[in-house]
Design a protein around this motif. Structure first.
Motif, PDB file in Angstrom:
ATOM      1  N   GLY A   1       0.905  -1.011   0.027  1.00 49.42           N
ATOM      2  CA  GLY A   1       0.066  -0.050  -0.019  1.00 49.42           C
ATOM      3  C   GLY A   1       0.948   1.253   0.109  1.00 49.42           C
ATOM      4  O   GLY A   1       0.635   2.108  -0.536  1.00 49.42           O
ATOM      5  N   HIS A   2       1.887   1.086   0.866  1.00 49.98           N
ATOM      6  CA  HIS A   2       2.695   2.400   0.905  1.00 49.98           C
ATOM      7  C   HIS A   2       3.390   2.839  -0.542  1.00 49.98           C
ATOM      8  O   HIS A   2       3.324   3.920  -0.889  1.00 49.98           O
ATOM      9  CB  HIS A   2       4.001   2.126   1.802  1.00 49.98           C
ATOM     10  N   ALA A   3       3.680   1.414  -1.055  1.00 54.57           N
ATOM     11  CA  ALA A   3       4.407   1.765  -2.504  1.00 54.57           C
ATOM     12  C   ALA A   3       3.656   2.522  -3.589  1.00 54.57           C
ATOM     13  O   ALA A   3       3.730   3.132  -4.435  1.00 54.57           O
ATOM     14  CB  ALA A   3       4.979   0.406  -3.095  1.00 54.57           C
ATOM     15  N   LEU A   4       2.116   1.950  -3.387  1.00 51.42           N
ATOM     16  CA  LEU A   4       1.112   2.431  -4.182  1.00 51.42           C
ATOM     17  C   LEU A   4       0.452   3.681  -4.178  1.00 51.42           C
ATOM     18  O   LEU A   4      -0.327   4.198  -4.721  1.00 51.42           O
ATOM     19  CB  LEU A   4       0.008   1.368  -4.390  1.00 51.42           C
ATOM     20  N   LEU A   5       0.885   4.464  -2.903  1.00 46.20           N
ATOM     21  CA  LEU A   5       0.305   5.794  -2.554  1.00 46.20           C
ATOM     22  C   LEU A   5       0.127   6.731  -3.488  1.00 46.20           C
ATOM     23  O   LEU A   5      -0.849   7.350  -3.951  1.00 46.20           O
ATOM     24  CB  LEU A   5       1.000   6.337  -1.419  1.00 46.20           C
ATOM     25  N   GLY A   6       1.261   6.802  -4.355  1.00 48.31           N
ATOM     26  CA  GLY A   6       1.216   8.095  -5.244  1.00 48.31           C
ATOM     27  C   GLY A   6       1.057   7.535  -6.822  1.00 48.31           C
ATOM     28  O   GLY A   6       1.080   8.474  -7.675  1.00 48.31           O
ATOM     29  N   ARG A   7       0.295   6.569  -6.675  1.00 46.15           N
ATOM     30  CA  ARG A   7      -0.070   5.928  -8.148  1.00 46.15           C
ATOM     31  C   ARG A   7       1.069   5.968  -9.031  1.00 46.15           C
ATOM     32  O   ARG A   7       1.221   6.657  -9.998  1.00 46.15           O
ATOM     33  CB  ARG A   7      -1.203   6.495  -8.675  1.00 46.15           C
ATOM     34  N   PRO A   8       2.193   5.155  -8.511  1.00 46.32           N
ATOM     35  CA  PRO A   8       3.262   5.376  -9.350  1.00 46.32           C
ATOM     36  C   PRO A   8       3.328   4.689 -10.619  1.00 46.32           C
ATOM     37  O   PRO A   8       2.591   3.748 -11.202  1.00 46.32           O
ATOM     38  CB  PRO A   8       4.288   4.295  -8.361  1.00 46.32           C
ATOM     39  N   GLU A   9       4.282   5.007 -11.343  1.00 51.06           N
ATOM     40  CA  GLU A   9       4.322   4.713 -12.933  1.00 51.06           C
ATOM     41  C   GLU A   9       5.450   3.722 -12.953  1.00 51.06           C
ATOM     42  O   GLU A   9       5.343   2.561 -13.792  1.00 51.06           O
ATOM     43  CB  GLU A   9       4.857   5.861 -13.775  1.00 51.06           C
ATOM     44  N   VAL A  10       6.301   3.454 -12.084  1.00 46.71           N
ATOM     45  CA  VAL A  10       7.250   2.546 -11.774  1.00 46.71           C
ATOM     46  C   VAL A  10       7.018   1.921 -10.442  1.00 46.71           C
ATOM     47  O   VAL A  10       6.983   2.501  -9.426  1.00 46.71           O
ATOM     48  CB  VAL A  10       8.487   3.055 -12.124  1.00 46.71           C
ATOM     49  N   LEU A  11       6.993   0.519 -10.394  1.00 43.98           N
ATOM     50  CA  LEU A  11       6.880  -0.144  -8.918  1.00 43.98           C
ATOM     51  C   LEU A  11       8.189  -1.037  -9.041  1.00 43.98           C
ATOM     52  O   LEU A  11       8.684  -1.776  -9.793  1.00 43.98           O
ATOM     53  CB  LEU A  11       5.670  -0.831  -9.152  1.00 43.98           C
ATOM     54  N   ILE A  12       8.956  -0.926  -7.868  1.00 41.28           N
ATOM     55  CA  ILE A  12      10.091  -1.704  -7.506  1.00 41.28           C
ATOM     56  C   ILE A  12       9.791  -2.705  -6.300  1.00 41.28           C
ATOM     57  O   ILE A  12       9.573  -1.923  -5.169  1.00 41.28           O
ATOM     58  CB  ILE A  12      11.218  -0.833  -7.528  1.00 41.28           C
ATOM     59  N   LEU A  13       9.440  -3.918  -6.389  1.00 43.08           N
ATOM     60  CA  LEU A  13       9.252  -4.660  -5.258  1.00 43.08           C
ATOM     61  C   LEU A  13      10.209  -5.938  -5.184  1.00 43.08           C
ATOM     62  O   LEU A  13      10.503  -6.702  -5.986  1.00 43.08           O
ATOM     63  CB  LEU A  13       7.861  -5.318  -5.316  1.00 43.08           C
ATOM     64  N   ASP A  14      10.798  -5.875  -3.853  1.00 38.85           N
ATOM     65  CA  ASP A  14      11.877  -6.833  -3.300  1.00 38.85           C
ATOM     66  C   ASP A  14      10.808  -7.854  -2.730  1.00 38.85           C
ATOM     67  O   ASP A  14      10.632  -7.539  -1.477  1.00 38.85           O
ATOM     68  CB  ASP A  14      12.816  -6.169  -2.723  1.00 38.85           C
ATOM     69  N   GLU A  15      10.984  -9.034  -3.312  1.00 39.92           N
ATOM     70  CA  GLU A  15      10.284 -10.039  -2.438  1.00 39.92           C
ATOM     71  C   GLU A  15       9.183  -9.995  -1.833  1.00 39.92           C
ATOM     72  O   GLU A  15       8.727 -10.069  -0.564  1.00 39.92           O
ATOM     73  CB  GLU A  15      11.203 -10.891  -1.466  1.00 39.92           C
ATOM     74  N   PRO A  16       8.129  -9.265  -2.730  1.00 40.34           N
ATOM     75  CA  PRO A  16       6.715  -8.707  -2.081  1.00 40.34           C
ATOM     76  C   PRO A  16       5.979  -9.787  -1.644  1.00 40.34           C
ATOM     77  O   PRO A  16       4.838  -9.607  -0.474  1.00 40.34           O
ATOM     78  CB  PRO A  16       6.012  -8.109  -3.162  1.00 40.34           C
ATOM     79  N   ALA A  17       6.005 -11.037  -1.799  1.00 41.95           N
ATOM     80  CA  ALA A  17       4.862 -12.085  -1.446  1.00 41.95           C
ATOM     81  C   ALA A  17       5.583 -12.937  -0.316  1.00 41.95           C
ATOM     82  O   ALA A  17       4.601 -13.601   0.341  1.00 41.95           O
ATOM     83  CB  ALA A  17       5.000 -13.326  -2.776  1.00 41.95           C
TER      84      ALA A  17
END
Ligand SMILES: Nc1ncnc2c1ncn2[C@@H]1O[C@H](COP(=O)(O)OP(=O)(O)OP(=O)(O)O)[C@@H](O)[C@H]1O
Length: 235
Positions: free
Chosen positions: A140-156
């Protein structure tokens, strides 16, 4: 959108990355796949300005992350779900994040809905959250700004099967709406299920990259073979 160009990183006595080059484009999920210790987190930390490359460059929108104006509004990151302040509630965590990038408070409620945290859960302090709840909050924190680029390290990590399915659908939807998604994992199955493209890394080197279709139906065989070869040539 994301470009790694000949990135190398040496820690004392450890070559964590060795001449790593790849790009991540819009509208697709790129899986960054490699066994434990392959160099995935190091690469993502360099990309987001948390570590410095020994040589080479990693850029987002053609610039170093730290040089972007208000990077948090354009680039969503999840690098360490353990790094949340345990004494803040989930809602406070997101509210602070929203304030830092200049978003209205209303966005916090939207994001809580999006990641499936209830009002009651959002009112609890993060120290009492399960690992899965922390991951949802971080996503959710990563999505706050409706980003155009998403970088996720081991999100699962820590998500239950339902949570993993939810995340897959979420990432697919974001990519389909034009987002560039870079998703690291050491779990082949997780990458196979969601990625359009795969970049495989072993012992700091890119082993192969291409679309899931190009890499062949039996991605597992390719992965095991390539990582075994990388181990053999390193020993
Ligand atoms: N701060 C550091 N100091 C020294 N060595 C480090 C540091 N950070 C990472 N390394 C080393 O660099 C190599 C790559 O580590 P990294 O954490 O990037 O791998 P990873 O692919 O993310 O692994 P995992 O899937 O286990 O998280 C490893 O050998 C690791 O021990």
């Amino acid at each position: 959108m994301i470009e790694f160009s000949h990135v190398s990183k040496a820690y004392r006595g450890v070559q964590a990355l060795d001449d790593v080059s790849f790009t991540v484009g819009p509208g697709c999920v790129t899986g960054f796949l490699g066994p434990n210790g392959a160099g995935k987190s190091t690469a993502l930390r360099i990309l987001t300005g948390l570590a410095r490359a020994t040589s080479g460059s990693a850029t987002v929108f053609g610039r170093a992350y730290a040089e972007l104006d208000n990077p948090g509004a354009r680039v969503g990151t999840l690098l360490d779900a353990g790094a949340l302040h345990p004494g803040r509630t989930g809602r406070e965590t997101l509210t602070l994040g929203a304030m830092m990038i200049g978003l209205p408070r209303a966005r916090v409620g939207e994001v809580l809905d999006l990641v499936g945290l209830t009002d009651r859960e959002a009112g609890r302090t993060v120290g009492g959250y399960s690992l899965g709840m922390r991951q949802r909050l971080c996503i959710g924190h990563a999505l706050l700004g409706r980003p155009e680029v998403l970088i996720l390290d081991e999100p699962a990590n820590g998500l239950d099967p339902q949570g993993i399915h939810w995340m897959r659908v979420l990432l697919r939807g974001l990519a389909d709406s034009g987002c560039s998604v870079l998703l690291s994992s050491h779990l082949l199955h997780e990458i196979e299920q969601v990625a359009d493209r795969v970049v495989m890394i072993g012992r700091g080197r890119i082993l192969t990259q291409g679309t899931v279709a190009e890499l062949g139906r039996n991605l597992e065989e390719t992965f095991l073979e390539l990582t075994a070869n990388a181990d053999r040539s390193a020993s």
